[in-house]
Design a protein around this motif. Structure first.
Motif, PDB file in Angstrom:
ATOM      1  N   LYS A  18      -8.967  -7.286  -2.249  1.00 51.75           N
ATOM      2  CA  LYS A  18      -9.839  -7.970  -3.227  1.00 51.75           C
ATOM      3  C   LYS A  18      -9.300  -8.397  -5.054  1.00 51.75           C
ATOM      4  CE  LYS A  18     -12.916  -5.153  -1.481  1.00 51.75           C
ATOM      5  NZ  LYS A  18     -14.477  -3.432  -2.538  1.00 51.75           N
ATOM      6  N   HIS A  19      -7.747  -7.839  -4.998  1.00 52.56           N
ATOM      7  CA  HIS A  19      -7.215  -8.288  -5.849  1.00 52.56           C
ATOM      8  C   HIS A  19      -5.778  -9.300  -5.676  1.00 52.56           C
ATOM      9  CE1 HIS A  19      -8.778  -5.365  -7.972  1.00 52.56           C
ATOM     10  NE2 HIS A  19      -9.027  -4.281  -7.168  1.00 52.56           N
ATOM     11  N   PHE A  62       0.219  -3.959  -5.662  1.00 55.14           N
ATOM     12  CA  PHE A  62       0.456  -2.603  -5.458  1.00 55.14           C
ATOM     13  C   PHE A  62      -0.232  -1.592  -5.622  1.00 55.14           C
ATOM     14  CE2 PHE A  62       2.827   1.150  -6.604  1.00 55.14           C
ATOM     15  CZ  PHE A  62       3.808   1.761  -5.556  1.00 55.14           C
ATOM     16  N   TRP A  63      -0.779  -1.118  -4.288  1.00 57.06           N
ATOM     17  CA  TRP A  63      -2.005  -0.310  -4.282  1.00 57.06           C
ATOM     18  C   TRP A  63      -1.483   1.229  -4.429  1.00 57.06           C
ATOM     19  CZ3 TRP A  63      -6.996  -1.636  -5.011  1.00 57.06           C
ATOM     20  CH2 TRP A  63      -8.376  -0.108  -4.844  1.00 57.06           C
ATOM     21  N   ASP A  64      -1.781   2.168  -4.863  1.00 60.44           N
ATOM     22  CA  ASP A  64      -1.711   4.004  -5.035  1.00 60.44           C
ATOM     23  C   ASP A  64      -2.164   4.300  -4.544  1.00 60.44           C
ATOM     24  OD1 ASP A  64      -0.504   6.248  -5.508  1.00 60.44           O
ATOM     25  OD2 ASP A  64       0.005   5.884  -7.526  1.00 60.44           O
ATOM     26  N   ASN A 103       0.952  -1.053  -0.384  1.00 68.69           N
ATOM     27  CA  ASN A 103       0.120  -0.161  -0.104  1.00 68.69           C
ATOM     28  C   ASN A 103       1.278   1.085   0.069  1.00 68.69           C
ATOM     29  OD1 ASN A 103      -1.404   2.120   0.577  1.00 68.69           O
ATOM     30  ND2 ASN A 103      -3.159   0.939   1.543  1.00 68.69           N
ATOM     31  N   CYS A 104       0.770   1.633  -0.834  1.00 62.86           N
ATOM     32  CA  CYS A 104       1.588   3.680  -1.255  1.00 62.86           C
ATOM     33  C   CYS A 104       1.066   4.581  -1.432  1.00 62.86           C
ATOM     34  CB  CYS A 104       1.929   3.241  -3.035  1.00 62.86           C
ATOM     35  SG  CYS A 104       4.082   4.580  -3.084  1.00 62.86           S
ATOM     36  N   TYR A 105       1.912   5.010  -0.215  1.00 61.05           N
ATOM     37  CA  TYR A 105       1.148   6.622  -0.188  1.00 61.05           C
ATOM     38  C   TYR A 105       2.445   7.941  -0.196  1.00 61.05           C
ATOM     39  CZ  TYR A 105      -0.625  11.008   0.544  1.00 61.05           C
ATOM     40  OH  TYR A 105      -1.423  12.655   0.752  1.00 61.05           O
ATOM     41  N   LYS A 136      -8.198   0.343   4.984  1.00 62.58           N
ATOM     42  CA  LYS A 136      -9.195   0.702   4.221  1.00 62.58           C
ATOM     43  C   LYS A 136      -8.094   0.232   2.737  1.00 62.58           C
ATOM     44  CE  LYS A 136     -13.016   2.433   1.968  1.00 62.58           C
ATOM     45  NZ  LYS A 136     -14.461   4.116   2.340  1.00 62.58           N
ATOM     46  N   GLY A 137      -7.330   0.582   2.839  1.00 66.74           N
ATOM     47  CA  GLY A 137      -6.642   1.007   0.963  1.00 66.74           C
ATOM     48  C   GLY A 137      -6.369  -0.431   1.521  1.00 66.74           C
ATOM     49  N   ARG A 138      -5.895  -1.455   1.928  1.00 69.79           N
ATOM     50  CA  ARG A 138      -5.448  -2.524   2.260  1.00 69.79           C
ATOM     51  C   ARG A 138      -7.011  -3.480   2.178  1.00 69.79           C
ATOM     52  NH1 ARG A 138      -0.698  -3.072   7.400  1.00 69.79           N
ATOM     53  NH2 ARG A 138       0.585  -2.563   5.762  1.00 69.79           N
TER      54      ARG A 138
END
Length: 107
Positions: free
Chosen positions: A77-78, A36-38, A9-11, A70-72
């Motif tokens: 789901k992917h 990779f969740w941007d 999870n990237c910010y 929430k991002g995680r």
């Protein structure tokens, strides 16, 4: 299906992101995917991840900036792996980390 889904999870993590990604690329255990969740980064994190031309890396851009939790949850789901690993964008893995863990899990 990949055995290990690695959720990142990237910010705004550009400072250490390349080193973190390279620590996955160098794993002795190769049956993995990176989800990779941007989380709507405003730095050059997206440009860094897109430099990696590996089909095991799956890039997703969050529809809205959210909390880490929430991002995680959205990124989960992917994931398609049998196992799940979390890697923060400023962390590094030793080259045999996944191999050792999978050997333990599979026993």
């Amino acid at each position: 299906m990949a055995k290990v889904s690695i959720l990142m999870n990237c910010y705004n993590s550009a400072l250490f992101l390349k080193e973190s990604l390279d620590s996955v690329m160098c794993q002795s255990y190769e049956d993995w995917e990176i989800i990779f969740w941007d989380n709507q980064s405003t730095d050059n994190s997206a440009e860094i991840i897109k430099q990696y031309k590996d089909k095991r890396i799956k890039y997703f851009y969050a529809p809205a900036h959210t909390s880490l939790y929430k991002g995680r949850s959205q990124a989960l789901k992917h994931c398609e792996g049998k196992y799940l690993a979390f890697l923060d964008c400023d962390d590094l893995w030793m080259t045999d980390k996944l191999e050792k863990q999978i050997n333990i899990f599979e026993r």
